[in-house]
Design an enzyme around this catalytic site. Structure first.
Site, PDB file in Angstrom:
ATOM      1  N   HIS A  38       0.168  -3.399   6.585  1.00  0.00           N
ATOM      2  CA  HIS A  38      -1.022  -3.352   7.440  1.00  0.00           C
ATOM      3  C   HIS A  38      -2.166  -3.617   6.960  1.00  0.00           C
ATOM      4  O   HIS A  38      -3.240  -3.316   7.470  1.00  0.00           O
ATOM      5  CB  HIS A  38      -1.137  -1.501   7.805  1.00  0.00           C
ATOM      6  N   SER A  96       0.565   3.762   1.886  1.00  0.00           N
ATOM      7  CA  SER A  96       0.867   4.222   3.297  1.00  0.00           C
ATOM      8  C   SER A  96       2.525   3.392   3.519  1.00  0.00           C
ATOM      9  O   SER A  96       3.259   4.080   4.548  1.00  0.00           O
ATOM     10  CB  SER A  96      -0.226   3.942   4.324  1.00  0.00           C
ATOM     11  N   CYS A 146      -7.325  -2.872   4.258  1.00  0.00           N
ATOM     12  CA  CYS A 146      -6.774  -1.251   3.934  1.00  0.00           C
ATOM     13  C   CYS A 146      -7.694  -0.751   2.855  1.00  0.00           C
ATOM     14  O   CYS A 146      -8.804   0.138   2.986  1.00  0.00           O
ATOM     15  CB  CYS A 146      -5.404  -0.893   4.020  1.00  0.00           C
ATOM     16  N   CYS A 157       0.913  -1.033   0.054  1.00  0.00           N
ATOM     17  CA  CYS A 157       0.047  -0.032  -0.013  1.00  0.00           C
ATOM     18  C   CYS A 157       0.945   1.235  -0.160  1.00  0.00           C
ATOM     19  O   CYS A 157       1.930   1.263   0.417  1.00  0.00           O
ATOM     20  CB  CYS A 157      -0.796   0.020   1.109  1.00  0.00           C
ATOM     21  N   HIS A 176       5.018   5.739   2.159  1.00  0.00           N
ATOM     22  CA  HIS A 176       5.122   6.817   2.913  1.00  0.00           C
ATOM     23  C   HIS A 176       6.205   6.937   3.960  1.00  0.00           C
ATOM     24  O   HIS A 176       7.046   7.646   4.202  1.00  0.00           O
ATOM     25  CB  HIS A 176       3.871   7.507   3.275  1.00  0.00           C
TER      26      HIS A 176
HETATM   27 ZN   LIG Z   1      -3.000   1.068   3.528  1.00  0.00          ZN
END
Ligand SMILES: [Zn+2]
Ligand SMILES: [Zn+2]
Length: 364
Positions: A59, A40, A164, A38, A43
């Site tokens: 996650h 995230s 997610c 993902c 990041h």
């Molecule tokens: Zn995510």
């Protein structure tokens, strides 16, 4: 036990052997079966979000409960689960309001277990777990309250994405914005989250669903997921085209599935007076967007943020599983490539190039 660990920002994940302690009271150990890659996670890798390292990222995942610690009654060994990346104490203000995504009942840091200690280490040094889970690993010890049991018919890769991108996108429409049948909806960004905003809008019965992206292959996906109109923001002006499609007024709802200053302004400009713009995608921590207060007041616009689609995991994850198994939610098409754990850095290369809707790491 193998895990993909980030030791320093802007370096590849290192797939290494780590030591893992068993679950303490209130915790469970889960054998990870599949985990999605993902933005995230990216990041953190690229330093947009500064967190303490070394850390196991990941996650968005599903797996099988192998062992539970003392006092755990919500899951048992053998259960198939989806990880929720937010804990839910069940007692705080937000849990009581039904907004457990905002749970503030735990004071400990978000990269260790609820008692503030770690369960993973290498050569005696602690390794943190992203969002208290860290699913780029063969097994995870985490708070049992972050595990949502699901029907065993649910296939693993699809179950992982329920952790997610699916709830974030669908929930943004059904839980945060409460889009009504017949409404007009704009979606900016057609990656894993954006495509789920598109299909959330389809499930909600939206009349017009306008999907925007810079890549034509993603716009083709958006059509498949229920977009009635697509536009390539490289060659067309999003706001002008949306106004042209909505009688000059603007859309009822607009969603930013990317997260950034320019797209925040785009969703605000793309909605009609009285409309609702929703920030779904997570921007870098330092980004600020220049909102025009005069226009916000004059046109009675609403700008909202949503975390994790504002879902209630215990209720919504099993519902989403039912919708998938009934053929009403598309997830197979999102799983465009699978990887082994040792190939995980290739998955991030593909994520950044926009080649894939979602890459998924499979374990066996
Ligand atoms: Zn995510
Ligand atoms: Zn709580």
């Amino acid at each position: 036990m193998k895990a993909a660990v980030l030791y320093a920002a802007n370096t590849p994940l290192q797939v290494v052997d780590v030591q893992q302690q068993g679950p303490k009271a209130g915790e469970a150990k889960v054998r990870v079966m599949a985990t999605g890659i993902c933005h995230s996670d990216w990041h953190i890798i690229n330093g947009d979000w500064t967190l303490p390292l070394p850390m196991v990222l990941g996650h968005e995942a599903a797996g099988i409960v192998e062992e539970v610690g003392a006092g755990v009654t919500t899951v048992k060994s053998g259960d198939h689960i989806i990880f929720s990346f937010r804990p839910q104490c069940g007692r705080c203000l937000y849990c009581s309001l039904g907004r457990s995504i905002l749970c503030d009942g735990h004071q400990s840091v978000r990269w260790a277990l609820l008692d503030g200690t770690c369960r993973m280490s290498r050569d005696g040094a602690d390794i943190f777990q992203m969002a208290r889970i860290g699913t780029f690993a063969e097994s995870v010890v985490c708070p049992a309250e972050m595990l949502v049991p699901i029907r065993k018919e649910m296939p693993w890769a699809q179950a992982a994405l329920m952790g997610c991108c699916v709830p974030t996108g669908v929930g943004a429409v059904t839980r945060c914005a409460n889009v009504e049948a017949g409404a007009s909806v704009v979606v900016i960004g057609c990656g894993g989250v954006g495509l789920n905003v598109v299909q959330g809008a389809r499930l909600a019965g939206a009349g017009m669903i306008i999907a925007c992206d810079l890549l034509d292959n993603k716009l083709a996906y958006a059509k498949e997921f229920g977009a009635t109109h697509t536009l390539n923001a490289k060659s067309e002006n999003v706001v002008e085209r949306v106004r042209a499609l909505t009688g000059g007024r603007g859309a009822d709802y607009a969603f930013d599935a990317i997260g950034g200053d320019a797209t925040t302004i785009q969703i605000l400009d793309a909605i009609r007076p009285g409309g609702t713009a929703v920030i779904v995608g997570m921007a870098a921590m330092s980004v600020r967007a220049p909102v025009t207060p005069y226009m916000m007041a004059l046109q009675e616009k609403t700008l909202k943020g949503t975390m994790y689609g504002s879902v209630r995991p215990n209720l919504d994850f099993p519902r989403l599983v039912d919708l998938y198994l009934e053929g009403r939610l598309k997830i197979d098409q999102l799983v465009s490539r699978t990887y082994t754990l040792s190939e995980i850095n290739e998955g991030f290369t593909a994520l950044r190039s926009g080649q894939v809707a979602r890459g998924v790491v499979m374990f066996n």
